[in-house]
Design an enzyme around this catalytic site. Structure first.
Site, PDB file in Angstrom:
ATOM      1  N   HIS A  67       0.821  -1.214   0.000  1.00 23.66           N
ATOM      2  CA  HIS A  67       0.000   0.000   0.000  1.00 23.66           C
ATOM      3  C   HIS A  67       0.857   1.268   0.000  1.00 23.66           C
ATOM      4  O   HIS A  67       0.363   2.343  -0.338  1.00 23.66           O
ATOM      5  CB  HIS A  67      -0.980  -0.006   1.173  1.00 23.66           C
ATOM      6  CG  HIS A  67      -0.378   0.280   2.502  1.00 23.66           C
ATOM      7  ND1 HIS A  67      -0.010  -0.708   3.387  1.00 23.66           N
ATOM      8  CD2 HIS A  67      -0.090   1.450   3.121  1.00 23.66           C
ATOM      9  CE1 HIS A  67       0.470  -0.162   4.486  1.00 23.66           C
ATOM     10  NE2 HIS A  67       0.433   1.152   4.351  1.00 23.66           N
ATOM     11  N   ASP A 103       0.558  -7.629   1.660  1.00 27.35           N
ATOM     12  CA  ASP A 103       0.917  -6.216   1.794  1.00 27.35           C
ATOM     13  C   ASP A 103       2.436  -6.010   1.805  1.00 27.35           C
ATOM     14  O   ASP A 103       2.980  -5.291   2.637  1.00 27.35           O
ATOM     15  CB  ASP A 103       0.300  -5.619   3.056  1.00 27.35           C
ATOM     16  CG  ASP A 103       0.361  -4.087   3.059  1.00 27.35           C
ATOM     17  OD1 ASP A 103       0.429  -3.497   1.971  1.00 27.35           O
ATOM     18  OD2 ASP A 103       0.348  -3.494   4.155  1.00 27.35           O
ATOM     19  N   SER A 145       4.570   2.527   8.084  1.00 25.70           N
ATOM     20  CA  SER A 145       4.304   1.341   7.277  1.00 25.70           C
ATOM     21  C   SER A 145       5.503   1.015   6.388  1.00 25.70           C
ATOM     22  O   SER A 145       6.017   1.873   5.678  1.00 25.70           O
ATOM     23  CB  SER A 145       3.070   1.560   6.403  1.00 25.70           C
ATOM     24  OG  SER A 145       1.900   1.611   7.185  1.00 25.70           O
TER      25      SER A 145
END
Length: 399
Positions: A132, A162, A245
């Protein structure tokens, strides 16, 4: 001679006792003064009484000379296991900037995340981050821990877990992360997150513990309201904010034990963050680097849980025995797929594969993706028209 009244003693010679008590008191005062005189300098030298209350000429000024201040300076070693772990790993944590095309003429940053340099080979180096973080990017910019900016080339992504891999110029890279074994993690052991929270604080460090080493959370990839996968993650209370992230979750030895992925960002929730375990991430990273995709085993069926089928269709359409409580219903077969070649048809109800119960699509994916590999032969147990059947299927490659 004195007498008592119960609580007090009264002397019949009060005046005569004054001289006898005065001399010992005076002697005690003199000795006390000498004791203070010789003790105060020693205490001041030990740092208990501040020398800087007096100037070099003995006058009280509250400052003192630079020489005196330097003499009183105490060296404190602030090195700990945590600082050593951070020093070891932080150089390999980078900033990842997602640049997207806004119109025909211009581009601009659309988001910022973090990444970890996991490999350097020749003149190339490789960064793992989240899918993402790099999604829909027309260009990627990687900023090293020393501020050097490099162009990133996307090698491959895996939305299911992910994860993504980005290639950069290795000639500028000096630090590469060491990966640890996440399978050995214990609840309560230290966990340290390194990343770029909010896109403005590169190299930020937060510390917590491993809250759970083997948590599973549902993932809805196609956003249809139904979970497509149960992701195995490390749960930690180390602060993981937007921008973290793709960054590193490390252990006290400075080894990467997880790739930070997400946080439950609700007002009433505090200290719940997740990272993809290193043991889970490593084979995916290898596939993305080599092939640009994750090569997963493929059966070739579109299925729904038997639990979603009403009683009428269970009895009239599927003709499934009442004793069968769980299974997955084949709604569609991919032509020329392994399932089609093995003779599996629409409306078959698969109940077991290699002895493992199949009650929903998540169970099938978990079995295929974690316990098999391309080319393996598995035994499928299913029901057709009320009869139990068994067949062998050689798994293919998912495309």
């Amino acid at each position: 001679m004195g007498y008592y009244d119960g609580d007090h003693e009264y002397s019949s010679r009060q005046k005569g006792n004054r001289g006898g008590k005065f001399l010992p008191a005076l002697l005690g005062a003199i000795l006390g003064g000498l004791l203070v005189l010789f003790t105060v300098p020693a205490l001041g030298g030990a740092g208990l009484l501040p020398d800087n209350l007096y100037s070099s000429n003995g006058e009280k000024d509250g400052l003192g000379t630079d020489e005196n201040i330097e003499k009183r300076r105490i060296d404190v070693d602030l090195t700990t296991n945590v600082t050593e772990a951070v020093d070891k790993a932080s150089g390999a944590v980078v900033e990842v900037i997602n640049i997207q095309q806004t119109d025909f003429w211009s581009q601009q940053p659309a988001g910022t995340g973090s990444g970890v340099i996991y490999k350097k080979e020749g003149n190339k180096a490789y960064v793992v981050t989240n899918d993402h973080v790099v999604a829909d990017a027309s260009q990627l910019e990687i900023t090293l821990s020393n501020g050097t900016k490099l162009k990133g080339k996307l090698r491959g992504t895996d939305p299911l877990m992910d994860l993504a891999v980005v290639e950069i110029d290795g000639s500028k890279v000096t630090d590469v992360a060491e990966f640890g074994v996440s399978g050995d993690l214990k609840r309560g052991e230290p966990a340290i997150a390194i990343g770029n929270p909010l896109g403005n604080f590169p190299g930020s460090v937060t510390q917590g513990i491993v809250s759970s080493a083997d948590r599973s959370i549902p993932v809805d990839i196609d956003q249809d309201g139904n979970p497509d996968w149960q992701v195995e993650v490390i749960q930690t209370d180390a602060a993981i904010n937007p921008g973290n992230s793709g960054g590193a979750l490390i252990n006290i030895a400075g080894q990467v034990i997880g790739i930070n992925s997400s946080k439950i960002a609700q007002q009433e929730v505090e200290g719940i963050g997740f990272a993809i375990p290193s043991d889970v991430a490593k084979p995916i990273i290898e596939d993305l680097e080599k092939f640009g995709e994750v090569r997963r085993p493929f059966l070739g069926v579109n299925i729904i849980p038997l639990s979603q089928v009403n009683t009428y269709h269970r009895e009239q359409t599927l003709k499934i025995p009442k004793s069968v409580k769980g299974g997955i219903v084949v709604m569609e077969i991919t032509p020329t797929s392994p399932a089609a070649r093995a003779g599996i048809k629409e409306m078959d109800v698969i109940v077991e594969i290699d002895g493992e119960k199949m009650n929903d699509p998540i169970a099938l994916r978990k079995f295929l993706y974690t316990k098999t590999k391309i080319g393996d032969e598995v035994e499928v147990v299913y029901y057709r028209d009320g009869k139990k059947k068994t067949t062998k299927v050689e798994l293919g490659k998912q495309t």
